[in-house]
Design an enzyme around this catalytic site. Structure first.
Site, PDB file in Angstrom:
ATOM      1  N   CYS A 190       0.791  -0.962  -0.093  1.00  0.00           N
ATOM      2  CA  CYS A 190       0.413   0.194   0.111  1.00  0.00           C
ATOM      3  C   CYS A 190       0.784   0.871   0.402  1.00  0.00           C
ATOM      4  O   CYS A 190       1.653   1.654   1.042  1.00  0.00           O
ATOM      5  CB  CYS A 190      -0.907   0.301   0.939  1.00  0.00           C
ATOM      6  N   LEU A 191       0.994   2.081  -1.137  1.00  0.00           N
ATOM      7  CA  LEU A 191       1.730   3.047  -1.092  1.00  0.00           C
ATOM      8  C   LEU A 191       0.863   4.547  -1.310  1.00  0.00           C
ATOM      9  O   LEU A 191       0.681   3.500  -2.796  1.00  0.00           O
ATOM     10  CB  LEU A 191       2.964   2.803  -2.242  1.00  0.00           C
TER      11      LEU A 191
END
Length: 136
Positions: free
Chosen positions: A63-64
């Site tokens: 999750c970026l």
């Protein structure tokens, strides 16, 4: 950065080594899969090791925010690498992919660091075997 799959020129492997934080001095490997319409769509990034991290699930999903919320064709590979280094240095538990890791980090930061130390050595936590991470 190195080619990930010789048959796929859009796949590359990168390694980040944080200097600070719970993963300091450890090599963490990622695969970047660039779509055919890159840079108009961002790459998919996967962690190649199972690690205990609020923003990375045990299956390797990452999750970026730059990929999920803020992608723009002006972003470069450097932006992606800085983003990876940032979440490895300072995990962001307020927007987790691994809720268990995020909850522990928020409720008991010392316990979170203990679990990270156990898992980066190749230990098991909550029934999951984690990958030992090499030192840089």
């Amino acid at each position: 950065m190195a080619p990930g799959d010789p048959a796929d020129p859009l796949q590359h492997n990168v390694t980040v080594t944080p200097v600070f934080g719970p993963f300091a001095g450890r090599r963490v490997d990622f695969t970047l899969q660039f779509p055919p319409d890159y840079p108009f769509r961002g790459p998919r990034i996967r962690c190649r090791q199972a690690i205990f991290h609020p923003n990375i699930d045990v299956g390797g999903g990452v999750c970026l925010n730059i990929l999920r919320l803020e992608w723009s064709p002006v972003h470069t590979l450097e932006h992606l690498l800085v983003g990876l280094l940032n979440i490895m240095t300072e995990p962001y538990p307020e927007d987790p992919l691994n809720k268990s890791a995020a909850d522990i980090m928020l409720q008991d930061p010392r316990r979170y660091v203990e679990i990270v130390n156990l898992t980066i050595a190749g230990g098991t936590f909550d029934g999951v075997a984690f990958s030992a991470l090499d030192r840089a």
